[in-house]
Design a protein around this motif. Structure first.
Motif, mmCIF file in Angstrom:
data_model
loop_
_atom_site.group_PDB
_atom_site.id
_atom_site.type_symbol
_atom_site.label_atom_id
_atom_site.label_comp_id
_atom_site.label_asym_id
_atom_site.label_seq_id
_atom_site.Cartn_x
_atom_site.Cartn_y
_atom_site.Cartn_z
ATOM 1 N N GLU A 1 0.842 -1.187 0.000
ATOM 2 C CA GLU A 1 0.000 0.000 0.000
ATOM 3 C C GLU A 1 0.884 1.246 0.000
ATOM 4 O O GLU A 1 1.905 1.302 0.694
ATOM 5 C CB GLU A 1 -0.895 0.041 1.244
ATOM 6 N N GLU A 2 0.503 2.245 -0.789
ATOM 7 C CA GLU A 2 1.204 3.516 -0.729
ATOM 8 C C GLU A 2 0.941 4.148 0.636
ATOM 9 O O GLU A 2 -0.190 4.181 1.106
ATOM 10 C CB GLU A 2 0.720 4.438 -1.840
ATOM 11 N N GLY A 3 1.981 4.602 1.289
ATOM 12 C CA GLY A 3 1.820 5.173 2.622
ATOM 13 C C GLY A 3 2.234 4.241 3.733
ATOM 14 O O GLY A 3 2.103 4.580 4.920
ATOM 15 N N ILE A 4 2.764 3.065 3.373
ATOM 16 C CA ILE A 4 3.274 2.134 4.372
ATOM 17 C C ILE A 4 4.485 1.418 3.776
ATOM 18 O O ILE A 4 4.458 0.986 2.624
ATOM 19 C CB ILE A 4 2.192 1.140 4.832
ATOM 20 N N SER A 5 5.563 1.343 4.539
ATOM 21 C CA SER A 5 6.783 0.699 4.056
ATOM 22 C C SER A 5 7.469 -0.004 5.218
ATOM 23 O O SER A 5 7.168 0.263 6.391
ATOM 24 C CB SER A 5 7.734 1.728 3.431
ATOM 25 N N PHE A 6 8.406 -0.893 4.890
ATOM 26 C CA PHE A 6 9.069 -1.700 5.901
ATOM 27 C C PHE A 6 10.569 -1.739 5.635
ATOM 28 O O PHE A 6 11.015 -1.751 4.486
ATOM 29 C CB PHE A 6 8.509 -3.127 5.904
ATOM 30 N N VAL A 7 11.325 -1.780 6.736
ATOM 31 C CA VAL A 7 12.773 -1.795 6.642
ATOM 32 C C VAL A 7 13.341 -2.644 7.780
ATOM 33 O O VAL A 7 12.768 -2.691 8.872
ATOM 34 C CB VAL A 7 13.346 -0.357 6.700
ATOM 35 N N GLN A 8 14.431 -3.325 7.516
ATOM 36 C CA GLN A 8 15.112 -4.059 8.570
ATOM 37 C C GLN A 8 16.024 -3.102 9.321
ATOM 38 O O GLN A 8 16.689 -2.247 8.725
ATOM 39 C CB GLN A 8 15.940 -5.204 7.993
ATOM 40 N N GLY A 9 16.067 -3.233 10.646
ATOM 41 C CA GLY A 9 16.940 -2.372 11.426
ATOM 42 C C GLY A 9 16.927 -2.734 12.888
ATOM 43 O O GLY A 9 16.121 -3.535 13.354
ATOM 44 N N ASP A 10 17.833 -2.100 13.612
ATOM 45 C CA ASP A 10 18.068 -2.355 15.027
ATOM 46 C C ASP A 10 17.473 -1.211 15.834
ATOM 47 O O ASP A 10 17.738 -0.042 15.554
ATOM 48 C CB ASP A 10 19.584 -2.449 15.249
ATOM 49 N N LEU A 11 16.700 -1.541 16.830
ATOM 50 C CA LEU A 11 16.041 -0.530 17.657
ATOM 51 C C LEU A 11 17.036 0.370 18.378
ATOM 52 O O LEU A 11 16.716 1.504 18.715
ATOM 53 C CB LEU A 11 15.127 -1.219 18.680
ATOM 54 N N THR A 12 18.250 -0.113 18.600
ATOM 55 C CA THR A 12 19.246 0.696 19.301
ATOM 56 C C THR A 12 20.156 1.463 18.334
ATOM 57 O O THR A 12 21.075 2.163 18.774
ATOM 58 C CB THR A 12 20.116 -0.171 20.232
ATOM 59 N N ALA A 13 19.912 1.339 17.035
ATOM 60 C CA ALA A 13 20.666 2.090 16.022
ATOM 61 C C ALA A 13 19.751 2.299 14.823
ATOM 62 O O ALA A 13 19.961 1.731 13.742
ATOM 63 C CB ALA A 13 21.941 1.341 15.615
ATOM 64 N N LEU A 14 18.724 3.097 14.997
ATOM 65 C CA LEU A 14 17.666 3.226 13.999
ATOM 66 C C LEU A 14 18.179 3.933 12.736
ATOM 67 O O LEU A 14 18.896 4.932 12.828
ATOM 68 C CB LEU A 14 16.484 4.004 14.590
ATOM 69 N N PRO A 15 17.793 3.438 11.554
ATOM 70 C CA PRO A 15 18.293 3.991 10.291
ATOM 71 C C PRO A 15 17.464 5.176 9.793
ATOM 72 O O PRO A 15 17.114 5.249 8.609
ATOM 73 C CB PRO A 15 18.171 2.784 9.341
#
Length: 227
Positions: A91-105
């Motif tokens: 859906e346009e308006g929602i995206s996902f990314v891999q990352g670490d909660l203690t080093a947010l990208p």
């Protein structure tokens, strides 16, 4: 500590292994189960805008936020979870990314708000996670965070530390998180409990907040970043 043990790499591997199990039950949790009251509570305190779902799992909670009018970026440590979220939701308006909660990208001040449900516990140093969530919010931005309470069976994930074993779950009491947040630039706005069957409103009405928290499966906080 054994220098070969990397908490967050281990957490990523374990959550990759759990991704299928989690995905099979996430919709029920958000629609009818232990997480069904979170977004209605969040909406009472957070206006629609750009929000980060930190520890988004397979993305169903992020999708529920999207349905409520938020522009959502979901993040999870598990690459398998992110792949499932990306393939499940287009859906346009929602995206996902891999990352670490203690080093947010994300850049400083990117989001109006953030949600982190049962994810801060899976960091080696929860303080770093709180600091990162504060960094990515705009001044006055709000955070909805869910923390496993004292009666939650999933706390068993940290139990083996009592034997000196390495674990990847850093359970804490709700009042410990509140104190840490207030000491590090957050204002407590409100809170709400999620309880197991058998705990009735009549049991809670005469109790102060700390005693209510002591009975919880999960305590949901709203914090505001100090301006």
């Amino acid at each position: 500590m054994d220098q070969s043990f990397n908490w967050h790499k281990e957490a990523e591997m374990q959550w990759n292994d759990r991704a299928e199990m989690w995905s099979s039950k996430s919709r029920e949790m958000w629609d009818e189960g232990s997480r069904c009251t979170i977004i209605p509570f969040l909406k009472k305190h957070i206006e629609t805008g750009a929000i980060a779902d930190l520890g988004c799992g397979d993305g169903y909670g992020a999708y529920r936020l999207f349905q409520e009018g938020f522009k959502v970026t979901g993040l999870d440590l598990s690459s398998d979870m992110v792949d499932r979220a990306t393939s499940r939701i287009n859906e346009e308006g929602i995206s996902f990314v891999q990352g670490d909660l203690t080093a947010l990208p994300f850049e400083e001040g990117t989001f109006d708000a953030a949600m982190a449900i049962n994810s801060l516990e899976w960091t080696e140093v929860p303080y770093k996670g709180l600091e990162e969530m504060k960094r990515i919010l705009k001044p006055g931005g709000r955070l909805c965070i869910g923390l496993l309470g004292p009666t939650a069976m999933p706390r068993i994930n940290s139990y083996r530390r009592l034997y000196g074993e390495k674990v990847i779950c850093n359970t804490m009491m709700p009042w410990e998180l509140k104190k840490m947040a207030e000491e590090t630039g957050w204002t407590y706005v409100n809170g709400q409990g999620v309880y197991k069957r058998g705990v009735m409103e009549t049991h809670l009405s005469s109790l102060d907040e700390e005693l209510q928290q002591a009975l919880t499966f999960m305590w949901i906080f709203i914090f505001e970043k100090n301006k």
